[in-house]
Design an enzyme around this catalytic site. Structure first.
Site, PDB file in Angstrom:
ATOM      1  N   SER A   1       0.829  -1.205   0.000  1.00  0.00           N
ATOM      2  CA  SER A   1       0.000   0.000   0.000  1.00  0.00           C
ATOM      3  C   SER A   1       0.873   1.268   0.000  1.00  0.00           C
ATOM      4  O   SER A   1       1.601   1.486  -0.963  1.00  0.00           O
ATOM      5  CB  SER A   1      -0.961  -0.069   1.198  1.00  0.00           C
ATOM      6  OG  SER A   1      -1.932   0.919   1.127  1.00  0.00           O
TER       7      SER A   1
ATOM      8  N   ASP B   1     -10.430  -3.932  -5.141  1.00  0.00           N
ATOM      9  CA  ASP B   1      -9.684  -3.112  -4.172  1.00  0.00           C
ATOM     10  C   ASP B   1     -10.271  -1.697  -4.177  1.00  0.00           C
ATOM     11  O   ASP B   1     -10.205  -1.006  -5.195  1.00  0.00           O
ATOM     12  CB  ASP B   1      -8.190  -3.093  -4.587  1.00  0.00           C
ATOM     13  CG  ASP B   1      -7.318  -2.414  -3.544  1.00  0.00           C
ATOM     14  OD1 ASP B   1      -7.798  -1.481  -2.876  1.00  0.00           O
ATOM     15  OD2 ASP B   1      -6.147  -2.802  -3.420  1.00  0.00           O
TER      16      ASP B   1
ATOM     17  N   HIS C   1      -8.399  -4.586  -0.425  1.00  0.00           N
ATOM     18  CA  HIS C   1      -7.045  -4.033  -0.268  1.00  0.00           C
ATOM     19  C   HIS C   1      -6.167  -4.948   0.596  1.00  0.00           C
ATOM     20  O   HIS C   1      -5.030  -4.614   0.889  1.00  0.00           O
ATOM     21  CB  HIS C   1      -7.169  -2.644   0.371  1.00  0.00           C
ATOM     22  CG  HIS C   1      -5.966  -1.766   0.193  1.00  0.00           C
ATOM     23  ND1 HIS C   1      -5.454  -1.413  -1.040  1.00  0.00           N
ATOM     24  CD2 HIS C   1      -5.155  -1.160   1.113  1.00  0.00           C
ATOM     25  CE1 HIS C   1      -4.395  -0.628  -0.870  1.00  0.00           C
ATOM     26  NE2 HIS C   1      -4.188  -0.469   0.426  1.00  0.00           N
TER      27      HIS C   1
HETATM   28  C1  MLT Z   1      -1.444   6.049  -0.116  1.00  0.00           C
HETATM   29  O1  MLT Z   1      -1.766   7.109   0.367  1.00  0.00           O
HETATM   30  O2  MLT Z   1      -0.272   5.691  -0.246  1.00  0.00           O
HETATM   31  C2  MLT Z   1      -2.543   5.162  -0.570  1.00  0.00           C
HETATM   32  O3  MLT Z   1      -3.761   5.829  -0.512  1.00  0.00           O
HETATM   33  C3  MLT Z   1      -2.611   3.900   0.180  1.00  0.00           C
HETATM   34  C4  MLT Z   1      -2.754   4.148   1.641  1.00  0.00           C
HETATM   35  O4  MLT Z   1      -3.858   4.447   2.107  1.00  0.00           O
HETATM   36  O5  MLT Z   1      -1.789   4.074   2.331  1.00  0.00           O
END
Ligand code: MLT
Length: 202
Positions: free
Chosen positions: A103, A153, A184
Protein backbone atom coordinates in the site's frame (compact mmCIF):
# COMPACT_ATOMS: atom_id res chain seq x y z
CA UNK A 1 20.43 7.72 9.99
CA UNK A 2 17.22 9.54 9.25
CA UNK A 3 14.77 6.62 9.30
CA UNK A 4 13.81 4.46 12.23
CA UNK A 5 14.54 0.95 11.04
CA UNK A 6 15.38 -2.62 11.91
CA UNK A 7 18.02 -4.73 10.17
CA UNK A 8 18.45 -8.50 10.23
CA UNK A 9 21.61 -9.96 8.78
CA UNK A 10 21.11 -12.84 6.38
CA UNK A 11 23.16 -14.55 3.70
CA UNK A 12 25.15 -11.78 1.95
CA UNK A 13 24.83 -13.67 -1.34
CA UNK A 14 21.06 -13.11 -1.32
CA UNK A 15 19.38 -9.78 -2.09
CA UNK A 16 18.66 -7.36 0.75
CA UNK A 17 14.89 -7.13 1.13
CA UNK A 18 13.72 -3.58 1.79
CA UNK A 19 10.42 -3.79 3.69
CA UNK A 20 8.02 -0.85 3.40
CA UNK A 21 4.86 -0.89 5.50
CA UNK A 22 1.35 0.43 4.83
CA UNK A 23 -0.18 3.58 6.36
CA UNK A 24 -0.20 3.27 10.15
CA UNK A 25 2.46 0.56 10.16
CA UNK A 26 5.98 0.29 11.53
CA UNK A 27 9.36 -1.05 10.48
CA UNK A 28 8.41 -4.41 12.04
CA UNK A 29 5.25 -5.04 10.03
CA UNK A 30 6.62 -6.75 6.94
CA UNK A 31 9.30 -8.88 8.57
CA UNK A 32 7.01 -11.91 8.34
CA UNK A 33 6.68 -11.22 4.64
CA UNK A 34 10.42 -10.88 4.04
CA UNK A 35 11.01 -14.12 5.93
CA UNK A 36 8.33 -15.86 3.86
CA UNK A 37 9.66 -14.57 0.53
CA UNK A 38 13.33 -15.38 1.18
CA UNK A 39 14.20 -16.98 4.53
CA UNK A 40 17.93 -16.52 3.82
CA UNK A 41 17.89 -12.85 2.83
CA UNK A 42 18.97 -9.89 4.93
CA UNK A 43 15.98 -7.76 5.88
CA UNK A 44 15.68 -4.01 6.36
CA UNK A 45 12.38 -2.75 7.72
CA UNK A 46 12.08 1.03 7.49
CA UNK A 47 9.54 3.30 9.17
CA UNK A 48 8.00 6.13 7.16
CA UNK A 49 9.07 9.60 8.32
CA UNK A 50 5.70 11.32 7.93
CA UNK A 51 2.81 11.10 10.38
CA UNK A 52 -0.84 11.63 9.56
CA UNK A 53 -3.16 11.68 12.56
CA UNK A 54 -0.58 9.62 14.44
CA UNK A 55 -0.13 7.10 11.62
CA UNK A 56 3.27 6.52 10.02
CA UNK A 57 3.50 7.06 6.28
CA UNK A 58 6.32 7.53 3.77
CA UNK A 59 4.97 10.76 2.25
CA UNK A 60 2.12 13.24 2.62
CA UNK A 61 -1.16 13.02 0.79
CA UNK A 62 -3.65 15.76 0.07
CA UNK A 63 -6.62 13.40 0.37
CA UNK A 64 -7.11 9.65 0.23
CA UNK A 65 -5.46 8.51 -2.98
CA UNK A 66 -4.26 12.05 -3.87
CA UNK A 67 -0.52 12.30 -3.34
CA UNK A 68 1.48 15.42 -2.47
CA UNK A 69 3.89 14.91 -5.37
CA UNK A 70 6.46 17.41 -4.09
CA UNK A 71 6.63 15.62 -0.78
CA UNK A 72 6.71 12.24 -2.53
CA UNK A 73 9.71 13.39 -4.57
CA UNK A 74 11.45 14.71 -1.46
CA UNK A 75 10.75 11.59 0.64
CA UNK A 76 11.82 9.30 -2.21
CA UNK A 77 15.23 10.97 -2.31
CA UNK A 78 15.43 10.87 1.48
CA UNK A 79 14.76 7.11 1.48
CA UNK A 80 17.35 6.51 -1.24
CA UNK A 81 19.93 8.51 0.75
CA UNK A 82 19.07 6.39 3.78
CA UNK A 83 19.72 3.20 1.77
CA UNK A 84 23.18 4.48 0.83
CA UNK A 85 23.99 5.12 4.49
CA UNK A 86 22.47 1.84 5.69
CA UNK A 87 24.44 -0.17 3.12
CA UNK A 88 27.67 1.26 4.57
CA UNK A 89 26.57 0.83 8.17
CA UNK A 90 25.42 -2.80 7.75
CA UNK A 91 27.69 -3.84 4.90
CA UNK A 92 25.05 -4.97 2.41
CA UNK A 93 25.35 -4.57 -1.34
CA UNK A 94 23.57 -1.35 -2.38
CA UNK A 95 23.15 -2.82 -5.86
CA UNK A 96 21.37 -5.95 -4.71
CA UNK A 97 18.16 -4.64 -3.11
CA UNK A 98 14.67 -5.96 -3.77
CA UNK A 99 11.89 -3.70 -2.46
CA UNK A 100 8.77 -5.22 -0.92
CA UNK A 101 6.02 -2.74 -0.14
CA UNK A 102 2.40 -2.83 0.85
CA UNK A 103 0.00 0.00 0.00
CA UNK A 104 1.70 3.27 1.06
CA UNK A 105 5.02 1.39 1.15
CA UNK A 106 4.39 0.01 -2.35
CA UNK A 107 3.70 3.56 -3.49
CA UNK A 108 7.03 4.94 -2.36
CA UNK A 109 8.75 1.89 -3.85
CA UNK A 110 6.91 2.70 -7.10
CA UNK A 111 8.07 6.29 -6.83
CA UNK A 112 11.70 5.15 -6.46
CA UNK A 113 11.36 3.05 -9.60
CA UNK A 114 9.63 5.83 -11.55
CA UNK A 115 12.31 8.34 -10.59
CA UNK A 116 15.74 6.69 -10.70
CA UNK A 117 17.46 3.98 -12.73
CA UNK A 118 18.86 0.91 -10.95
CA UNK A 119 17.63 2.09 -7.58
CA UNK A 120 16.53 -1.48 -6.80
CA UNK A 121 16.98 -4.80 -8.63
CA UNK A 122 13.35 -5.75 -8.44
CA UNK A 123 10.16 -4.95 -6.59
CA UNK A 124 7.16 -6.70 -5.09
CA UNK A 125 4.36 -4.16 -4.91
CA UNK A 126 1.32 -5.25 -2.92
CA UNK A 127 -1.69 -3.08 -3.75
CA UNK A 128 0.18 -0.14 -5.26
CA UNK A 129 -1.18 2.94 -7.02
CA UNK A 130 0.32 4.94 -9.89
CA UNK A 131 2.84 7.19 -8.06
CA UNK A 132 3.11 9.92 -10.72
CA UNK A 133 1.52 10.65 -14.06
CA UNK A 134 3.14 12.32 -17.05
CA UNK A 135 6.62 11.38 -15.95
CA UNK A 136 9.42 10.03 -18.14
CA UNK A 137 10.50 6.76 -16.53
CA UNK A 138 14.11 5.52 -16.54
CA UNK A 139 15.08 2.41 -18.50
CA UNK A 140 13.64 -0.52 -16.54
CA UNK A 141 14.77 -3.43 -18.71
CA UNK A 142 16.74 -4.99 -15.86
CA UNK A 143 14.09 -4.40 -13.19
CA UNK A 144 11.28 -6.97 -12.93
CA UNK A 145 8.19 -6.07 -10.92
CA UNK A 146 5.45 -8.11 -9.25
CA UNK A 147 2.14 -6.36 -8.66
CA UNK A 148 -0.42 -7.79 -6.25
CA UNK A 149 -3.73 -6.24 -7.23
CA UNK A 150 -7.37 -6.64 -6.31
CA UNK A 151 -10.33 -6.90 -8.66
CA UNK A 152 -12.34 -5.22 -5.90
CA UNK A 153 -9.68 -3.11 -4.17
CA UNK A 154 -11.47 0.08 -3.06
CA UNK A 155 -8.22 2.10 -2.88
CA UNK A 156 -6.51 0.88 -6.05
CA UNK A 157 -9.05 0.37 -8.82
CA UNK A 158 -8.22 -2.44 -11.28
CA UNK A 159 -7.75 0.18 -14.04
CA UNK A 160 -5.03 1.81 -11.93
CA UNK A 161 -3.21 -1.52 -11.46
CA UNK A 162 -3.44 -2.15 -15.20
CA UNK A 163 -2.17 1.37 -15.93
CA UNK A 164 0.77 0.88 -13.57
CA UNK A 165 1.67 -2.42 -15.26
CA UNK A 166 1.46 -0.87 -18.74
CA UNK A 167 3.56 2.15 -17.78
CA UNK A 168 6.29 0.00 -16.21
CA UNK A 169 6.27 -2.31 -19.24
CA UNK A 170 6.50 0.75 -21.50
CA UNK A 171 9.83 1.52 -19.77
CA UNK A 172 11.06 -2.05 -20.36
CA UNK A 173 10.20 -3.77 -17.08
CA UNK A 174 8.96 -7.36 -17.06
CA UNK A 175 5.81 -7.10 -14.94
CA UNK A 176 3.74 -9.93 -13.44
CA UNK A 177 0.37 -9.12 -11.99
CA UNK A 178 -1.57 -11.23 -9.52
CA UNK A 179 -5.29 -10.59 -9.24
CA UNK A 180 -6.99 -11.35 -5.93
CA UNK A 181 -10.51 -10.50 -4.83
CA UNK A 182 -9.97 -9.65 -1.16
CA UNK A 183 -10.16 -5.87 -1.52
CA UNK A 184 -7.05 -4.03 -0.27
CA UNK A 185 -5.96 -6.96 1.92
CA UNK A 186 -2.78 -8.93 1.51
CA UNK A 187 -3.76 -12.60 1.40
CA UNK A 188 -1.69 -15.73 1.83
CA UNK A 189 -2.41 -16.62 -1.82
CA UNK A 190 -0.91 -13.32 -2.92
CA UNK A 191 2.21 -13.94 -0.80
CA UNK A 192 2.57 -17.41 -2.33
CA UNK A 193 2.36 -15.86 -5.82
CA UNK A 194 4.94 -13.19 -4.87
CA UNK A 195 7.30 -15.85 -3.54
CA UNK A 196 7.01 -17.91 -6.75
CA UNK A 197 7.78 -14.77 -8.77
CA UNK A 198 10.77 -13.95 -6.53
CA UNK A 199 12.17 -17.48 -6.80
CA UNK A 200 11.99 -17.23 -10.57
CA UNK A 201 13.90 -13.94 -10.71
CA UNK A 202 16.35 -14.01 -7.78
C1 MLT B 1 -1.44 6.05 -0.12
O1 MLT B 1 -1.77 7.11 0.37
O2 MLT B 1 -0.27 5.69 -0.25
C2 MLT B 1 -2.54 5.16 -0.57
O3 MLT B 1 -3.76 5.83 -0.51
C3 MLT B 1 -2.61 3.90 0.18
C4 MLT B 1 -2.75 4.15 1.64
O4 MLT B 1 -3.86 4.45 2.11
O5 MLT B 1 -1.79 4.07 2.33
Amino acid sequence: MNHQHIFKQGNPERPLLLLLHGTGGTEHDLFFLGEAIDPEASLLGVRGNVTESGMNRYFRRLAEGVFDENDLDYRTKELIAFLEEASKEYGFDRNNIVAIGYSNGANIAGSMIYSFKDVVKGAILHHPMVPFRNRQLPDLHSLPVFIGAGTNDPLCAPEESTELKATLEGAGSEVSIYWGNAGHSLTNEEVVAAKAWYNKHF
